[in-house]
Design an enzyme around this catalytic site. Sequence first.
Site, PDB file in Angstrom:
ATOM      1  CG  ASP A   1      -7.198   5.005  -0.673  1.00  0.00           C
ATOM      2  OD1 ASP A   1      -7.982   4.123  -0.270  1.00  0.00           O
ATOM      3  OD2 ASP A   1      -6.617   4.946  -1.772  1.00  0.00           O
TER       4      ASP A   1
ATOM      5  CG  ASP B   1      -5.172  -1.166  -1.630  1.00  0.00           C
ATOM      6  OD1 ASP B   1      -4.190  -1.882  -1.425  1.00  0.00           O
ATOM      7  OD2 ASP B   1      -6.303  -1.378  -1.128  1.00  0.00           O
TER       8      ASP B   1
ATOM      9  CE  LYS C   1      -8.879   3.352  -7.848  1.00  0.00           C
ATOM     10  NZ  LYS C   1      -9.239   2.029  -7.341  1.00  0.00           N
TER      11      LYS C   1
HETATM   12 MG   LIG Z   1      -6.694   3.877  -3.552  1.00  0.00          MG
END
Ligand SMILES: [Mg+2]
Length: 186
Positions: free
Chosen positions: A9, A11, A135
């Site tokens: 991922d 960010d 996340k």
């Molecule tokens: Mg992220």
Amino acid sequence: MKRRALFLDRDGVINEDFGYVHREEDCVFIGGVFELVRTANRAGYVVAVVTNQAGIARGYYTEGQFRDFMRWMQSEFLSRGARIDRVYYCPHHPEAGVGEFRKTCACRKPRPGMLESARGEFDLDMQDSILVGDKKSDIDAARRAGVGRRYLLAPRSTVEQAHCIDSLGVVERIISRESGPSPYSR
Ligand SMILES: [Mg+2]
Ligand SMILES: [Zn+2]
């Protein structure tokens, strides 16, 4: 023989997540990310970024600005001896924004579309591939795509079906150990 991938991922994993980062001056790289990518390169992993970029749908930045920023980011990696092989991104959002980017798509995590594209493109062994996210939606996408090794960069979390890690160094050491003694001297 099928290859393995290291899916990252963006960010919160590659750069600090300040929200809709799209300019060089707002990019703060997360500790250990260059070492992680270098080690994965050396071990033969395909290194792919998989990132939701609803900022495009929302009109915060254009697709062109995003691509320019990612080209810069990839060159920052290369200048440190690390190579990002491919960037997959979802520019959509189901409700926000206008025009072509406002839609329910198959690529926005937690949907597995980006990971499935990578599987087809690189003929990947998904079960032996790795995803690092920050996340639950990252982990869910990975699970749906059959990515067998899932790591959540969040030391205290209730997200299931992922190993929680407090630094990228944990994954770097795992890859480095499994690939055996390096032909390069340390
Ligand atoms: Mg992220
Ligand atoms: Zn999408």
